[in-house]
Design an enzyme around this catalytic site. Sequence first.
Site, PDB file in Angstrom:
ATOM      1  N   HIS A   1       0.788  -0.917  -0.140  1.00  0.00           N
ATOM      2  CA  HIS A   1       0.027  -0.214  -0.071  1.00  0.00           C
ATOM      3  C   HIS A   1       0.738   1.320   0.031  1.00  0.00           C
ATOM      4  O   HIS A   1       0.163   2.257  -0.380  1.00  0.00           O
ATOM      5  CB  HIS A   1      -0.935   0.315   1.196  1.00  0.00           C
TER       6      HIS A   1
ATOM      7  N   LEU B   1      -3.158  -9.409   5.661  1.00  0.00           N
ATOM      8  CA  LEU B   1      -3.125  -9.174   4.190  1.00  0.00           C
ATOM      9  C   LEU B   1      -1.838  -8.291   3.981  1.00  0.00           C
ATOM     10  O   LEU B   1      -1.643  -7.938   2.906  1.00  0.00           O
ATOM     11  CB  LEU B   1      -4.462  -8.580   3.514  1.00  0.00           C
ATOM     12  N   PHE B   2      -1.255  -8.189   4.998  1.00  0.00           N
ATOM     13  CA  PHE B   2       0.169  -7.638   4.939  1.00  0.00           C
ATOM     14  C   PHE B   2       0.437  -6.174   4.196  1.00  0.00           C
ATOM     15  O   PHE B   2       1.222  -5.806   3.450  1.00  0.00           O
ATOM     16  CB  PHE B   2       1.041  -8.601   4.129  1.00  0.00           C
ATOM     17  N   CYS B   3      -0.798  -5.330   4.112  1.00  0.00           N
ATOM     18  CA  CYS B   3      -0.703  -4.082   3.594  1.00  0.00           C
ATOM     19  C   CYS B   3      -0.512  -4.325   1.907  1.00  0.00           C
ATOM     20  O   CYS B   3      -0.001  -3.463   1.466  1.00  0.00           O
ATOM     21  CB  CYS B   3       0.207  -3.156   4.328  1.00  0.00           C
ATOM     22  N   ALA B   4      -1.084  -5.235   1.601  1.00  0.00           N
ATOM     23  CA  ALA B   4      -1.104  -5.593   0.098  1.00  0.00           C
ATOM     24  C   ALA B   4      -2.439  -6.326  -0.251  1.00  0.00           C
ATOM     25  O   ALA B   4      -2.334  -7.538  -0.742  1.00  0.00           O
ATOM     26  CB  ALA B   4      -0.044  -6.512  -0.313  1.00  0.00           C
TER      27      ALA B   4
END
Length: 458
Positions: free
Chosen positions: A129, A374-377
Amino acid sequence: MSVFTAVADQSLCAPLPVLGKDVTVPLVTGGEVTYAALDYAASAPALQRVWDDVAAYAPYYGSVHRGAGYLSQLSTDLFENSRATVAEFLGCRAGDQVIFTRSTTDSLNLLAAVVPADCQVFVYETEHHASLLPWRDARVTYLNAPRTPAQAVETLERALADREPYGPALVCVTGASNVTGELWPVKELAAAAHAHGARIVLDAAQLAPHHPVDIAELDVDWVAFSGHKLYAPFGSGVLAGRADWLQEAEPYLAGGGASRKVARRTDGGVDVEWHSTAARHEAGSPNVIGVYSIASACKALTEAGFDNLVAREQYLVDAVRTGLAEVPEVKVLSLFGDDAPRVGVISFVVEGWNSSHFAAALSAEYGIGVRDGLFCAHPLVRTLLGSDPQEVGECGAPEAEPGERSLNAIRVSFGAGTPDEHIERFVRAVKELVRKGAQWKYRTEDGRCVPDRGAAQL
């Protein structure tokens, strides 16, 4: 058989000393164990060398650039020498600027603030992100997730060839995925961008701690990375590269340090002459300790030798992948396939398990720290999980109870400070959890899956 049976035959460097390597944590089942920090992709532990360097400097702490006293002069020299160290670490070209920021996110937002008003930005949906979201004032084209490195280049070339009207353009791409760890074809993407008159910025947050990053050799226009992923403490980052857009734009922050001259006008207003150096975008009192930490980490990694560090990390990657491949219920997430080169970042899901439940059990029952979510993705993870991009799902487990399907994944990540034992414990824990199940009951609390302290052991 242990995944490390052949370790005696490996000519590998030892792990670099890091803070926290001897920290013990309690287990919900009783007793304590040395903590296995396997969340390097979020924040790597600080190198002991970095911490020692900062401690040695701390008594000489002073404000930079504006003080006549000895400590201020010493701190100014240290600050600017750190800039030179980072420039050398990144292989900066003559004329490139190194600007110190708070993080990769801050660096890319800074760049987004200085792109020309009519600039068109091209960014893959696979980005973190920090790379995906800053371009709010530009025309943005989001590119679909490629399934091979060649497809990544082809997708970009088609998008650039189709752009109208012809004007300034910028491509933003990661060097190594923060979800899959896979290396992207940065040099080829840079060549494609430049062939179509576009510039390119490299998000090196996950690449710089694991591989050498050379701006000139990769032929990228800018590089961004964070100190806290490069074995330095939190709060510092870097944007390095071409100076022209940076010099032509208004300062990212207005204030002392960015301004060279300020004078009142006769009409009551203020005239400002901004610096044309990196100081233009470094307003305010800078994070001298954070900057020095990054420089110290750059020196430590360079002296250790990236060839040695890459070889050892690849050994750990192979050990994890070999161990996970022995568990049919585990699915490792990948864009480019099993043979794609990658850094020490691996995400996976486990059949029959909610990912947050699995990660909580690794922590509570084995003392292993990984990441779930979601790992900032978000778009990338949803694509890899085969879910609809619009399907509800977020980091944590607010809707999913232990045992229920979730739209999240589990990420294990490691690097220069990871000992063999941590990887071996992780692989063993995955196998035991899948085979025997958790030893404790868990519940969702404030969006996190946690041990139910009021429940009995299973």
